[in-house]
Design a protein around this motif. Structure first.
Motif, PDB file in Angstrom:
ATOM      1  N   GLY A   1       0.788  -1.223   0.000  1.00 22.75           N
ATOM      2  CA  GLY A   1       0.000   0.000   0.000  1.00 22.75           C
ATOM      3  C   GLY A   1       0.817   1.267   0.000  1.00 22.75           C
ATOM      4  O   GLY A   1       0.268   2.371   0.030  1.00 22.75           O
ATOM      5  N   GLY A   2       2.132   1.175  -0.031  1.00 26.02           N
ATOM      6  CA  GLY A   2       3.001   2.339  -0.053  1.00 26.02           C
ATOM      7  C   GLY A   2       4.347   1.977  -0.641  1.00 26.02           C
ATOM      8  O   GLY A   2       4.641   0.811  -0.906  1.00 26.02           O
ATOM      9  N   GLY A   3       5.177   2.988  -0.849  1.00 31.01           N
ATOM     10  CA  GLY A   3       6.528   2.759  -1.346  1.00 31.01           C
ATOM     11  C   GLY A   3       6.589   2.526  -2.841  1.00 31.01           C
ATOM     12  O   GLY A   3       5.675   2.863  -3.592  1.00 31.01           O
ATOM     13  N   GLY A   4       7.676   1.924  -3.283  1.00 29.79           N
ATOM     14  CA  GLY A   4       7.864   1.667  -4.701  1.00 29.79           C
ATOM     15  C   GLY A   4       9.108   0.838  -4.951  1.00 29.79           C
ATOM     16  O   GLY A   4       9.882   0.542  -4.034  1.00 29.79           O
ATOM     17  N   ILE A   5       9.296   0.455  -6.211  1.00 29.78           N
ATOM     18  CA  ILE A   5      10.470  -0.319  -6.611  1.00 29.78           C
ATOM     19  C   ILE A   5      11.709   0.572  -6.527  1.00 29.78           C
ATOM     20  O   ILE A   5      11.699   1.706  -7.000  1.00 29.78           O
ATOM     21  CB  ILE A   5      10.296  -0.874  -8.034  1.00 29.78           C
ATOM     22  N   THR A   6      12.761   0.050  -5.924  1.00 28.68           N
ATOM     23  CA  THR A   6      14.003   0.805  -5.817  1.00 28.68           C
ATOM     24  C   THR A   6      15.122   0.209  -6.667  1.00 28.68           C
ATOM     25  O   THR A   6      15.827   0.930  -7.363  1.00 28.68           O
ATOM     26  CB  THR A   6      14.466   0.884  -4.348  1.00 28.68           C
ATOM     27  N   ARG A   7      15.307  -1.124  -6.626  1.00 25.57           N
ATOM     28  CA  ARG A   7      16.391  -1.757  -7.379  1.00 25.57           C
ATOM     29  C   ARG A   7      15.936  -3.127  -7.873  1.00 25.57           C
ATOM     30  O   ARG A   7      14.972  -3.704  -7.360  1.00 25.57           O
ATOM     31  CB  ARG A   7      17.639  -1.926  -6.505  1.00 25.57           C
ATOM     32  N   VAL A   8      16.652  -3.641  -8.868  1.00 28.64           N
ATOM     33  CA  VAL A   8      16.386  -4.990  -9.380  1.00 28.64           C
ATOM     34  C   VAL A   8      17.712  -5.696  -9.638  1.00 28.64           C
ATOM     35  O   VAL A   8      18.757  -5.062  -9.774  1.00 28.64           O
ATOM     36  CB  VAL A   8      15.573  -4.966 -10.700  1.00 28.64           C
ATOM     37  N   ALA A   9      17.655  -7.028  -9.692  1.00 30.51           N
ATOM     38  CA  ALA A   9      18.772  -7.826 -10.200  1.00 30.51           C
ATOM     39  C   ALA A   9      18.439  -8.147 -11.655  1.00 30.51           C
ATOM     40  O   ALA A   9      17.461  -8.840 -11.934  1.00 30.51           O
ATOM     41  CB  ALA A   9      18.938  -9.103  -9.390  1.00 30.51           C
ATOM     42  N   PRO A  10      19.221  -7.635 -12.607  1.00 29.20           N
ATOM     43  CA  PRO A  10      18.852  -7.783 -14.019  1.00 29.20           C
ATOM     44  C   PRO A  10      19.149  -9.135 -14.616  1.00 29.20           C
ATOM     45  O   PRO A  10      18.751  -9.421 -15.742  1.00 29.20           O
ATOM     46  CB  PRO A  10      19.664  -6.688 -14.710  1.00 29.20           C
ATOM     47  N   GLY A  11      19.834 -10.026 -13.900  1.00 24.36           N
ATOM     48  CA  GLY A  11      19.981 -11.409 -14.341  1.00 24.36           C
ATOM     49  C   GLY A  11      20.909 -11.613 -15.509  1.00 24.36           C
ATOM     50  O   GLY A  11      22.103 -11.296 -15.449  1.00 24.36           O
ATOM     51  N   ALA A  12      20.349 -12.117 -16.609  1.00 29.21           N
ATOM     52  CA  ALA A  12      21.142 -12.506 -17.781  1.00 29.21           C
ATOM     53  C   ALA A  12      20.546 -11.860 -19.031  1.00 29.21           C
ATOM     54  O   ALA A  12      19.629 -11.044 -18.944  1.00 29.21           O
ATOM     55  CB  ALA A  12      21.148 -14.032 -17.908  1.00 29.21           C
ATOM     56  N   CYS A  13      21.081 -12.221 -20.182  1.00 33.43           N
ATOM     57  CA  CYS A  13      20.556 -11.742 -21.468  1.00 33.43           C
ATOM     58  C   CYS A  13      19.588 -12.781 -22.026  1.00 33.43           C
ATOM     59  O   CYS A  13      19.941 -13.959 -22.161  1.00 33.43           O
ATOM     60  CB  CYS A  13      21.691 -11.489 -22.451  1.00 33.43           C
ATOM     61  N   TRP A  14      18.367 -12.350 -22.327  1.00 39.69           N
ATOM     62  CA  TRP A  14      17.330 -13.230 -22.863  1.00 39.69           C
ATOM     63  C   TRP A  14      16.805 -12.680 -24.178  1.00 39.69           C
ATOM     64  O   TRP A  14      16.789 -11.465 -24.388  1.00 39.69           O
ATOM     65  CB  TRP A  14      16.158 -13.327 -21.872  1.00 39.69           C
ATOM     66  N   GLU A  15      16.366 -13.570 -25.053  1.00 39.37           N
ATOM     67  CA  GLU A  15      15.585 -13.148 -26.220  1.00 39.37           C
ATOM     68  C   GLU A  15      14.122 -13.199 -25.804  1.00 39.37           C
ATOM     69  O   GLU A  15      13.601 -14.256 -25.441  1.00 39.37           O
ATOM     70  CB  GLU A  15      15.826 -14.059 -27.427  1.00 39.37           C
ATOM     71  N   TRP A  16      13.464 -12.068 -25.835  1.00 36.48           N
ATOM     72  CA  TRP A  16      12.067 -11.976 -25.412  1.00 36.48           C
ATOM     73  C   TRP A  16      11.180 -12.276 -26.610  1.00 36.48           C
ATOM     74  O   TRP A  16      10.944 -13.417 -26.941  1.00 36.48           O
ATOM     75  CB  TRP A  16      11.826 -10.602 -24.787  1.00 36.48           C
ATOM     76  N   ARG A  17      10.767 -11.267 -27.343  1.00 39.56           N
ATOM     77  CA  ARG A  17      10.120 -11.553 -28.619  1.00 39.56           C
ATOM     78  C   ARG A  17      11.203 -11.755 -29.671  1.00 39.56           C
ATOM     79  O   ARG A  17      12.359 -11.400 -29.435  1.00 39.56           O
ATOM     80  CB  ARG A  17       9.173 -10.405 -28.970  1.00 39.56           C
ATOM     81  N   PRO A  18      10.873 -12.358 -30.825  1.00 37.23           N
ATOM     82  CA  PRO A  18      11.923 -12.680 -31.797  1.00 37.23           C
ATOM     83  C   PRO A  18      12.796 -11.477 -32.129  1.00 37.23           C
ATOM     84  O   PRO A  18      12.299 -10.414 -32.512  1.00 37.23           O
ATOM     85  CB  PRO A  18      11.122 -13.150 -33.020  1.00 37.23           C
ATOM     86  N   GLY A  19      14.086 -11.640 -31.935  1.00 34.80           N
ATOM     87  CA  GLY A  19      15.046 -10.593 -32.242  1.00 34.80           C
ATOM     88  C   GLY A  19      15.163  -9.505 -31.185  1.00 34.80           C
ATOM     89  O   GLY A  19      15.931  -8.558 -31.367  1.00 34.80           O
ATOM     90  N   GLU A  20      14.442  -9.626 -30.074  1.00 36.63           N
ATOM     91  CA  GLU A  20      14.480  -8.618 -29.008  1.00 36.63           C
ATOM     92  C   GLU A  20      15.288  -9.169 -27.828  1.00 36.63           C
ATOM     93  O   GLU A  20      14.808  -9.996 -27.067  1.00 36.63           O
ATOM     94  CB  GLU A  20      13.063  -8.273 -28.538  1.00 36.63           C
TER      95      GLU A  20
END
Length: 279
Positions: free
Chosen positions: A127-146
């Motif tokens: 109910g309060g606050g927000g996203i501050t940081r993330v661990a970005p992990g690895a490189c992925w292909e999401w949609r084709p060529g992205e």
């Protein structure tokens, strides 16, 4: 007296904003739900996921200090709202893939209230606050060529929580039933840190907060459990699965990215990626 609450989410966690507003006016704040979907058809095998709340046992003693010993509380069948309100920032950074771009529909609204359809195993409502940081992990292909990084860990911070303690109480996901006390915590040096994990039993036993030394997938392989997210949309939807491409250094810079959690803080980067679905 006030303190800062920091919550770190990892594993199969779907961020679903619920904007506050009147009539047709929807604001940039409201409540952020973190949905943990069930692994239907795999409830008893190695793919079964367990939602767990973890915190340092030192928070249990008023005026105490951190002990480095984790206390665990199972969240299965429960919803947790550590801080009430509708003042959470609904901003979702670019490191977290937005499944609404794929499904073209929001999650079933049943999953933001009493989950009578029983598609979730747990939910945390912020109910309060927000996203501050993330661990970005690895490189992925999401949609084709992205090609892009996809977060596997998200840090959420709520500042100026009023009071000298935090009462954690779980409520039944489907509504009704007696509340379940999950711990009364006292700040240490003005802060309480919580971890919410939604991982397989194997990963939990192996300490998901430790560095991931497992072998990376083969290029083109998808995370085994990502498809579970698509079961919370209330009907048939298109499905896109990330495909592993390589190390994070292979990923391009991403627009609207979050600040990054230092890699030495550890995390599992190949199996359970975090996702979102915009309002």
């Amino acid at each position: 007296m006030a303190f800062t609450l920091r919550m770190t989410f990892s594993g199969l966690c779907l961020f679903a904003p619920e904007p506050a507003g009147r009539g047709n006016v929807r604001g940039a704040t409201g409540r952020m739900h973190v949905l943990m979907p069930g692994m239907f058809g795999h409830e008893h095998g190695t793919d079964r996921h367990v939602p767990v709340l973890s915190y340092d046992a030192g928070y249990l003693a008023q005026g105490g200090s951190l002990l480095g010993i984790p206390a665990l509380a199972k969240l299965t069948g429960l919803t947790l709202a550590p801080v009430a309100g509708q003042e959470a920032s609904l901003a979702l950074c670019g490191h977290i893939v937005d499944l609404k771009e794929i499904t073209n529909r929001p999650v079933d609204p049943d999953h933001l209230g009493a989950d009578t359809k029983k598609k979730l195993v747990s939910r945390v409502t912020l109910g309060g606050g927000g996203i501050t940081r993330v661990a970005p992990g690895a490189c992925w292909e999401w949609r084709p060529g992205e090609f892009r990084p996809i977060a596997n860990k998200v840090e959420w911070e709520i500042r100026d929580v009023q009071g000298d303690r935090l009462e954690l109480v779980g409520e039944a996901l489907g509504g009704g039933g007696a509340p379940k006390p999950l711990g009364t915590l006292y700040p240490v040096n003005g802060r309480i840190n919580l971890d919410v994990l939604h991982d397989t039993g194997e990963d939990l036993l192996a300490d998901p907060m430790a560095m991931d030394h497992s072998a990376p997938p083969m290029p083109g392989e998808s995370p085994r459990h990502f498809s579970a997210y698509y079961g919370v949309f209330g009907g048939p939807v298109p499905i896109v699965l990330p495909k592993y491409w390589g190390a994070l250094s292979d990923a391009p810079q991403i627009a609207n990215g979050c600040e990054v959690i230092p890699p030495d803080m550890g995390t599992k980067i190949y199996n359970c990626l975090v996702a979102s679905v915009s309002a």
